[in-house]
Design an enzyme around this catalytic site. Structure first.
Site, PDB file in Angstrom:
ATOM      1  N   HIS A 184       0.852  -1.195   0.000  1.00  0.00           N
ATOM      2  CA  HIS A 184       0.000   0.000   0.000  1.00  0.00           C
ATOM      3  C   HIS A 184       0.882   1.238   0.000  1.00  0.00           C
ATOM      4  CE1 HIS A 184      -3.137   2.839   1.177  1.00  0.00           C
ATOM      5  NE2 HIS A 184      -3.977   1.920   0.750  1.00  0.00           N
ATOM      6  N   ASP A 193      -7.929  -5.469   0.030  1.00  0.00           N
ATOM      7  CA  ASP A 193      -8.448  -6.352  -1.016  1.00  0.00           C
ATOM      8  C   ASP A 193      -8.095  -7.826  -0.828  1.00  0.00           C
ATOM      9  OD1 ASP A 193      -9.700  -4.378  -2.699  1.00  0.00           O
ATOM     10  OD2 ASP A 193      -7.682  -3.641  -3.107  1.00  0.00           O
TER      11      ASP A 193
HETATM   12  N1  CMC Z   1       4.194  -7.637  -4.646  1.00  0.00           N
HETATM   13  C1  CMC Z   1       5.529  -7.606  -4.767  1.00  0.00           C
HETATM   14  N2  CMC Z   1       6.290  -6.507  -4.586  1.00  0.00           N
HETATM   15  C2  CMC Z   1       5.659  -5.379  -4.263  1.00  0.00           C
HETATM   16  C3  CMC Z   1       4.253  -5.325  -4.114  1.00  0.00           C
HETATM   17  C4  CMC Z   1       3.523  -6.510  -4.313  1.00  0.00           C
HETATM   18  N3  CMC Z   1       2.199  -6.502  -4.184  1.00  0.00           N
HETATM   19  N4  CMC Z   1       3.883  -4.058  -3.796  1.00  0.00           N
HETATM   20  C5  CMC Z   1       5.009  -3.344  -3.751  1.00  0.00           C
HETATM   21  N5  CMC Z   1       6.085  -4.130  -4.026  1.00  0.00           N
HETATM   22  C6  CMC Z   1       7.504  -3.730  -4.020  1.00  0.00           C
HETATM   23  C7  CMC Z   1       7.855  -2.930  -5.270  1.00  0.00           C
HETATM   24  O1  CMC Z   1       8.296  -3.777  -6.308  1.00  0.00           O
HETATM   25  C8  CMC Z   1       8.929  -2.017  -4.751  1.00  0.00           C
HETATM   26  O2  CMC Z   1      10.111  -2.770  -4.646  1.00  0.00           O
HETATM   27  P1  CMC Z   1      11.572  -2.071  -4.886  1.00  0.00           P
HETATM   28  O3  CMC Z   1      11.716  -1.109  -3.736  1.00  0.00           O
HETATM   29  O4  CMC Z   1      12.552  -3.180  -4.884  1.00  0.00           O
HETATM   30  O5  CMC Z   1      11.472  -1.354  -6.205  1.00  0.00           O
HETATM   31  C9  CMC Z   1       8.479  -1.698  -3.326  1.00  0.00           C
HETATM   32  O6  CMC Z   1       7.693  -2.822  -2.924  1.00  0.00           O
HETATM   33  C10 CMC Z   1       7.646  -0.430  -3.220  1.00  0.00           C
HETATM   34  O7  CMC Z   1       6.534  -0.581  -4.091  1.00  0.00           O
HETATM   35  P2  CMC Z   1       5.942   0.571  -4.996  1.00  0.00           P
HETATM   36  O8  CMC Z   1       5.405  -0.023  -6.254  1.00  0.00           O
HETATM   37  O9  CMC Z   1       6.934   1.685  -5.136  1.00  0.00           O
HETATM   38  O10 CMC Z   1       4.755   1.063  -4.072  1.00  0.00           O
HETATM   39  P3  CMC Z   1       3.564   2.014  -4.491  1.00  0.00           P
HETATM   40  O11 CMC Z   1       3.229   2.788  -3.286  1.00  0.00           O
HETATM   41  O12 CMC Z   1       3.896   2.780  -5.717  1.00  0.00           O
HETATM   42  O13 CMC Z   1       2.386   0.992  -4.879  1.00  0.00           O
HETATM   43  C11 CMC Z   1       0.588  -0.530  -4.691  1.00  0.00           C
HETATM   44  C12 CMC Z   1       1.367   0.610  -4.014  1.00  0.00           C
HETATM   45  C13 CMC Z   1      -0.634  -0.808  -3.854  1.00  0.00           C
HETATM   46  C14 CMC Z   1       0.131  -0.061  -6.090  1.00  0.00           C
HETATM   47  C15 CMC Z   1       1.496  -1.774  -4.791  1.00  0.00           C
HETATM   48  O14 CMC Z   1       1.843  -2.206  -3.508  1.00  0.00           O
HETATM   49  C16 CMC Z   1       0.835  -2.905  -5.570  1.00  0.00           C
HETATM   50  O15 CMC Z   1       0.932  -2.938  -6.805  1.00  0.00           O
HETATM   51  N6  CMC Z   1       0.119  -3.853  -4.874  1.00  0.00           N
HETATM   52  C17 CMC Z   1      -0.637  -4.895  -5.553  1.00  0.00           C
HETATM   53  C18 CMC Z   1      -1.957  -4.332  -6.068  1.00  0.00           C
HETATM   54  C19 CMC Z   1      -2.935  -4.103  -4.936  1.00  0.00           C
HETATM   55  O16 CMC Z   1      -3.118  -4.931  -4.059  1.00  0.00           O
HETATM   56  N7  CMC Z   1      -3.630  -2.944  -4.977  1.00  0.00           N
HETATM   57  C20 CMC Z   1      -4.632  -2.583  -3.966  1.00  0.00           C
HETATM   58  C21 CMC Z   1      -4.165  -1.449  -3.123  1.00  0.00           C
HETATM   59  S1  CMC Z   1      -5.131  -1.167  -1.630  1.00  0.00           S
HETATM   60  C22 CMC Z   1      -6.741  -0.779  -2.121  1.00  0.00           C
HETATM   61  C23 CMC Z   1      -6.889   0.295  -3.114  1.00  0.00           C
HETATM   62  O17 CMC Z   1      -6.146   1.252  -3.194  1.00  0.00           O
HETATM   63  O18 CMC Z   1      -7.846   0.206  -3.882  1.00  0.00           O
END
Ligand code: CMC
Length: 436
Positions: free
Chosen positions: A308, A365
């Site tokens: 998140h 989720d």
């Molecule tokens: N699985 C594997 N690695 C992950 C995940 C994941 N679900 N989420 C983040 N990471 C890693 C990412 O690769 C990055 O690694 P590194 O530092 O080595 O580059 C690090 O964690 C930080 O991630 P980020 O992508 O910079 O984080 P963000 O704040 O931009 O993204 C997110 C947040 C929710 C989009 C992301 O965690 C994600 O894609 N999660 C899976 C999709 C999901 O469950 N979405 C629902 C979110 S909650 C409800 C809502 O908002 O509707």
């Protein structure tokens, strides 16, 4: 209340500039850079708003480090115990829980506005079979502006109760109609004698040949799920609502934009994507393989329902949903093999250094889809459920934005494309080549 405890000093090109510091009511600190460009010629650069507070808001408080979520100051743990979704909707929009009379009036408005304009009902016949309900929903909500009068900003904001009740009530009817159409069954009309969530379940599952038995326990679970999804401050879809609304677009078009943003798998679409992922893992049988895929930066696979932008600890909504999910499935003697897969994924991920170091925990989720399955909700409706629940939050933010001194949202950029000198040079070369 917002305090201004002083200034920070920024040194730019040998010049010292004082920038005001603001502190929110829960102690969050920010540097107000509103005059930075005027005073220095500089803008700030923050793609994806990783570090930007886009507005002041009094609606929802999230502490991502401590795992706290409160609507209008009330913890969600208390709201799920003591209130109904409709009361939470009122709370978000008006700032206070309704008293008995306000609750009755609001329920009456919801009932009075629960029917969809009959001409709109025919729209459903013309979407292709298999169209995703989220696409149908965003289109239909946009079309509401053509069917209901007084969509100018002032009328909608002045009669916020009517605007709110119409959206919350009609969109529920639309969602259930879309489902009934998709399975080729006659639509079921809303009933005034049922509560909001009971009405929705009845419209989804009642049929002329098999009347639906409304189970209070199912209504309770839906109520909890809806309350937990009702708002989450400046998430992607709410930011879309506030941005688009700032152009003074009518509320229906604005909400339609929110629904489109929500449909993405990184946002609300994740609840459907989680179930698809769990099914894939179940079919393969090797949980660790998928955990390793999620850790592999060359592989686009991610653990859906994990991570998140704000929570760096267990999402408090996920904690409640997990507990309710375990209890509900046990109570109704429903064994979902995907729950076992989900538990195993969580257990492995939470002890893996990759997830620990990055503070990746289950989000709202992760367990939601399993509960929706237990309620009989089909997978392609999961994100629609999220949208129904998020309506009060979007409306509250729209109301706050319209009521404040909000200017049109219009960020700057840092241009990195071709310069005039580059193109002049290329044009000159081209001219020489053509002449020869
Ligand atoms: N699985 C594997 N690695 C992950 C995940 C994941 N679900 N989420 C983040 N990471 C890693 C990412 O690769 C990055 O690694 P590194 O530092 O080595 O580059 C690090 O964690 C930080 O991630 P980020 O992508 O910079 O984080 P963000 O704040 O931009 O993204 C997110 C947040 C929710 C989009 C992301 O965690 C994600 O894609 N999660 C899976 C999709 C999901 O469950 N979405 C629902 C979110 S909650 C409800 C809502 O908002 O509707």
């Amino acid at each position: 209340m917002v305090e201004s405890p002083g200034y920070v000093t920024l040194e730019i090109e040998g010049r010292k500039v004082k920038l005001p510091v603001v502190v929110g009511s829960e102690g969050e600190k920010a540097i107000d850079i509103g005059n930075l460009r005027r005073e220095t010629g500089y803008v700030t650069l923050d793609p994806s708003f990783m570090n930007t507070a886009a507005c002041y808001s009094q609606i929802t408080f999230v502490d991502g480090e401590k795992g706290i979520l409160r609507y209008r100051g009330i913890p969600i743990e208390e709201l799920v115990q003591k209130t109904m979704f409709v009361e939470v909707a009122y709370l978000l929009v008006h700032g206070e829980l309704p008293n008995e009379e306000e609750r009755r009036n609001f329920s009456r408005l919801l009932n009075r506005n629960s029917l969809l304009h009959e001409d709109m009902r025919h729209f459903f016949d013309h979407f292709p079979q298999g169209a995703h309900p989220m696409h149908i929903l965003s289109t239909m909500i946009n079309a509401l502006a053509a069917f209901y009068p007084n969509v100018d900003l002032k009328s909608m904001a002045d009669d916020i109760d009517l605007s709110c009740a119409r959206l919350i009530s009609i969109v529920r009817t639309m969602a259930a109609f879309a489902y009934k159409k998709s399975i080729g069954e006659p639509v079921v009309y809303p009933r005034h004698d049922l509560s909001y969530c009971a009405n929705f379940l009845n419209m989804m599952f009642d049929s002329p040949v098999s009347p639906y038995q409304i189970r209070p326990e199912a209504v309770r679970i839906l109520n909890i799920l809806f309350i937990l999804h009702a708002d989450h401050e400046q998430n992607c879809s709410t930011t879309a609502v506030r941005s688009i609304g700032s152009a003074q677009v009518n509320l229906y078009a604005t909400i339609s934009a929110g629904i489109s943003a929500l449909s993405g798998p990184l946002h609300g679409g994740a609840n459907q994507a989680v179930i698809e992922m769990l099914r894939m893992i179940q079919a393969d049988g090797d949980v660790k393989k998928f955990i390793n895929m999620a850790k592999d930066r060359t592989n686009p696979f991610r653990l859906m329902g994990f991570g998140h932008r704000v929570y760096k600890t267990y999402d408090p909504r996920a904690a409640i949903i997990k507990k309710e999910c375990n209890a509900y499935l046990e109570r109704i003697h429903y064994k979902d093999p995907l729950l076992d897969v989900a538990r195993e994924v969580e257990e492995i991920a939470l002890t893996d250094p990759y997830f620990i170091e990055r503070h990746l925990y289950p989000n709202v989720d992760f367990y939601t889809g399993i509960l929706y399955r237990a309620l009989g909700i089909p997978e392609n409706m999961f994100t629609v459920m999220f949208a129904l629940a998020r309506l009060p939050g979007w409306i509250a933010h729209w109301k706050e934005m319209i009521g404040g001194a909000t200017k049109i949202v219009r960020p700057r950029q840092i241009y990195i494309g071709k310069t005039l000198a580059d193109t002049m040079e290329a044009m000159a070369v081209r001219e020489v080549l053509t002449q020869n």
